[in-house]
Design a protein around this motif. Structure first.
Motif, short mmCIF file in Angstrom:
data_model
loop_
_atom_site.label_atom_id
_atom_site.label_comp_id
_atom_site.label_asym_id
_atom_site.label_seq_id
_atom_site.Cartn_x
_atom_site.Cartn_y
_atom_site.Cartn_z
N PHE A 21 -7.16 4.72 -6.89
CA PHE A 21 -8.23 5.70 -7.00
C PHE A 21 -7.80 6.99 -6.30
O PHE A 21 -7.00 6.97 -5.37
CB PHE A 21 -9.57 5.19 -6.45
N PRO A 22 -8.31 8.12 -6.78
CA PRO A 22 -7.95 9.42 -6.20
C PRO A 22 -8.58 9.58 -4.81
O PRO A 22 -9.71 9.16 -4.57
CB PRO A 22 -8.53 10.44 -7.18
N VAL A 23 -7.84 10.20 -3.89
CA VAL A 23 -8.35 10.54 -2.56
C VAL A 23 -7.94 11.96 -2.23
O VAL A 23 -7.15 12.58 -2.95
CB VAL A 23 -7.85 9.56 -1.47
N LYS A 24 -8.49 12.46 -1.11
CA LYS A 24 -8.20 13.83 -0.67
C LYS A 24 -8.48 14.82 -1.80
O LYS A 24 -7.64 15.65 -2.15
CB LYS A 24 -6.75 13.95 -0.17
N GLN A 25 -9.68 14.68 -2.39
CA GLN A 25 -10.12 15.55 -3.48
C GLN A 25 -9.13 15.56 -4.64
O GLN A 25 -8.91 16.58 -5.29
CB GLN A 25 -10.35 16.98 -2.98
N GLY A 26 -8.57 14.40 -4.90
CA GLY A 26 -7.70 14.25 -6.05
C GLY A 26 -6.25 14.63 -5.82
O GLY A 26 -5.42 14.50 -6.73
N ARG A 27 -5.91 15.08 -4.61
CA ARG A 27 -4.53 15.47 -4.34
C ARG A 27 -3.60 14.28 -4.23
O ARG A 27 -2.40 14.38 -4.49
CB ARG A 27 -4.45 16.31 -3.07
N ARG B 83 0.83 -1.20 0.00
CA ARG B 83 0.00 0.00 0.00
C ARG B 83 0.86 1.25 0.00
O ARG B 83 1.94 1.27 0.59
CB ARG B 83 -0.91 0.05 1.23
N GLY B 84 0.35 2.30 -0.64
CA GLY B 84 1.03 3.58 -0.61
C GLY B 84 0.15 4.69 -1.15
O GLY B 84 -0.84 4.43 -1.85
N LEU B 85 0.48 5.91 -0.81
CA LEU B 85 -0.20 7.10 -1.32
C LEU B 85 0.81 7.92 -2.11
O LEU B 85 1.95 8.11 -1.68
CB LEU B 85 -0.77 7.93 -0.17
N ILE B 86 0.38 8.41 -3.27
CA ILE B 86 1.27 9.15 -4.16
C ILE B 86 0.68 10.53 -4.41
O ILE B 86 -0.53 10.66 -4.67
CB ILE B 86 1.44 8.43 -5.51
N ASP B 87 1.52 11.56 -4.36
CA ASP B 87 1.08 12.89 -4.75
C ASP B 87 0.67 12.85 -6.22
O ASP B 87 1.44 12.42 -7.08
CB ASP B 87 2.21 13.90 -4.55
N SER B 88 -0.54 13.30 -6.51
CA SER B 88 -1.08 13.14 -7.87
C SER B 88 -0.27 13.94 -8.89
O SER B 88 -0.12 13.49 -10.04
CB SER B 88 -2.55 13.55 -7.91
N GLN B 89 0.27 15.08 -8.50
CA GLN B 89 1.06 15.86 -9.46
C GLN B 89 2.39 15.17 -9.76
O GLN B 89 2.88 15.20 -10.90
CB GLN B 89 1.30 17.27 -8.92
N GLN B 90 2.97 14.54 -8.75
CA GLN B 90 4.19 13.76 -8.98
C GLN B 90 3.93 12.63 -9.97
O GLN B 90 4.70 12.40 -10.90
CB GLN B 90 4.70 13.18 -7.65
N LEU B 91 2.82 11.93 -9.76
CA LEU B 91 2.50 10.82 -10.65
C LEU B 91 2.14 11.32 -12.05
O LEU B 91 2.53 10.70 -13.06
CB LEU B 91 1.35 10.01 -10.06
N ARG B 92 1.45 12.44 -12.12
CA ARG B 92 1.09 12.99 -13.42
C ARG B 92 2.36 13.33 -14.22
O ARG B 92 2.45 13.05 -15.42
CB ARG B 92 0.22 14.24 -13.23
N SER B 93 3.33 13.92 -13.55
CA SER B 93 4.59 14.24 -14.22
C SER B 93 5.31 12.99 -14.69
O SER B 93 5.87 12.95 -15.79
CB SER B 93 5.49 15.05 -13.28
#
Length: 428
Positions: free
Chosen positions: A230-236, A192-202
């Motif tokens: 899936f996105p969490v924290k309003q997509g962040r 399990r892990g959480l990724i910053d969406s902007q980091q992953l987008r880049s």
């Protein structure tokens, strides 16, 4: 709530989501005297995100906790708001189909956030902490619980919501003269892990991967493994869970001295998914320090009740997470018990009869959820021979297999339970 000799004393062991949701609903009724006992020094949930299907969202509303849920819940943004998951091959992200949960989509919260929101609404005096149930004795007059600190408590009904390692379940099975049941290791572990969406987008842009895969919940499928996002924290943030199954042993066991959850290293996680495509691999490369979870469940129980004692939630039917159904089934348990006990007429019934009606109605559905959660994992990991070589059939199966779970009408369950009790009350 009033404390009088006519009030039915309902006590709950365990302060997780199902137990607190049940207590919160029951304590609104003047004919019930409600107490909740939690072994820990404060409320707290183990785990990260938890997903709720349409059935669970309805149960949340029926329990009167839709307000706090909506404040913290994440959902997929428009125009994909009804998508639960898109299904893709892990090897190349080839699209297989999607599952639609109309009006709900991928609805999720952080477990601890949800529990905090519920617990904050409990009236003072309902919950007591540092109370680990050690012994349960019941007779015709009621139930007596002895706690590890030496204190005792008496009640008319005892509800065990104390999780997969439940001690209240032991009392139920012993009373039924059935063998005790222990959690069993499934052979599957999850990183399990959480990724910053902007980091992953880049990272996706740099490798030419479609950014759509970040906006919509995805499930990547492969032999003996699958990955969900899936996105969490309003997509962040992007929540990632990567499952890998070891099928070398027919009856796998987890070492007794090993914790069920530990910190893992990225290298071992990447090795487990060697050969997967860029969309999946980039996800894992962005998780520097994953956690590893050993997935356990319970075999189906012969009953959830014995006399004046019942179990709900994971204490009764802990299941694998492959349908996102475990927490929802606990909330359905709480919903039905809360509805049954809401009627003052139940005070004039034998308490055992109320619990027997709960068991008769809830257990077949919860057991089916246990079975189909395991079957879903087999399907995701290409161990279902019926669809192995037919992608069209696989996509159809994935899009339709959750309908029975999500579209269930719990008011029909309530009417059935009322009929068992000989009570004729409007269910709506």
């Amino acid at each position: 709530m009033r404390d009088s000799s006519s009030a039915m004393r309902v006590s709950i062991i365990g302060g997780g989501i199902a137990g607190v949701a049940l207590a919160l609903n029951l304590c609104r009724h003047t004919h019930l005297n409600v107490q909740l006992f939690e072994a820990a020094p404060a409320f707290g949930e183990v785990g990260a995100g938890v997903s709720f299907g349409a059935n669970a969202v309805r149960a949340i509303a029926g329990l009167g906790i839709a307000g706090p849920y909506r404040k913290i819940a994440d959902c997929t943004p428009a125009p994909w708001q009804d998508i639960w998951f898109e299904w893709r091959l892990g090897s190349d992200a080839h699209y297989l189909g999607n599952s639609i949960a109309e009006g709900v989509g991928q609805s999720s919260v952080h477990r601890a956030d949800f529990l905090d929101a519920l617990a904050s609404q409990l009236p003072s005096g309902i919950a007591q902490f540092g109370k680990r149930a050690q012994q349960v004795v019941q007779n015709e007059e009621g139930v007596r619980v002895t706690f590890s600190d030496g204190s005792e408590h008496c009640c008319d009904l005892l509800i065990g919501a104390d999780g997969i390692k439940s001690s209240i379940r032991d009392h139920v099975l012993q009373g039924l003269q059935q063998p005790l049941v222990s959690p069993r290791f499934s052979g599957t572990c999850a990183y399990r892990g959480l990724i910053d969406s902007q980091q992953l987008r880049s990272a996706y842009r740099a490798r030419g991967v479609d950014e759509h895969l970040l906006n919509v919940p995805q499930m990547y499928l492969g032999l003996d493994g699958h990955i969900l996002t899936f996105p969490v924290k309003q997509g962040r943030l992007i929540n990632v869970v990567a499952f890998t199954s070891n099928r070398t042993q027919p009856n796998p066991t987890w070492p007794k001295d090993e914790p069920w959850v530990r910190t893992a290293n990225q290298a071992e996680m990447l090795q487990a998914f060697a050969g997967w495509g860029d969309a999946a691999r980039i996800l894992l490369e962005c998780i520097a320090t994953p956690s590893l979870w050993a997935l356990h469940d319970l075999p189906e129980l012969p009953s959830y009740t014995y006399g004046r004692v019942a179990v709900i939630g994971d204490a009764a039917h802990a299941m694998l997470p492959h349908q996102g159904a475990g927490a929802g089934q606990g909330l359905e348990d709480a919903w039905l018990l809360a509805r049954l006990l809401a009627y003052p007429q139940v005070v004039n019934k034998q308490p055992e009869a109320v619990l027997e009606a709960y068991d008769a109605v809830r257990r077949p559905r919860a057991c089916r959820a246990q079975r189909t959660s395991w079957e879903a994992g087999e399907l995701y990991e290409f161990r279902n021979p019926g669809v192995l070589d037919n992608q069209q059939m696989l996509g159809k199966e994935l899009s339709e297999r959750f309908d029975w779970l999500w579209q269930h009408d719990m008011h029909v369950d309530l009417l059935e339970a009322m009929k068992i009790l000989g009570l004729h009350v409007q269910a709506a």
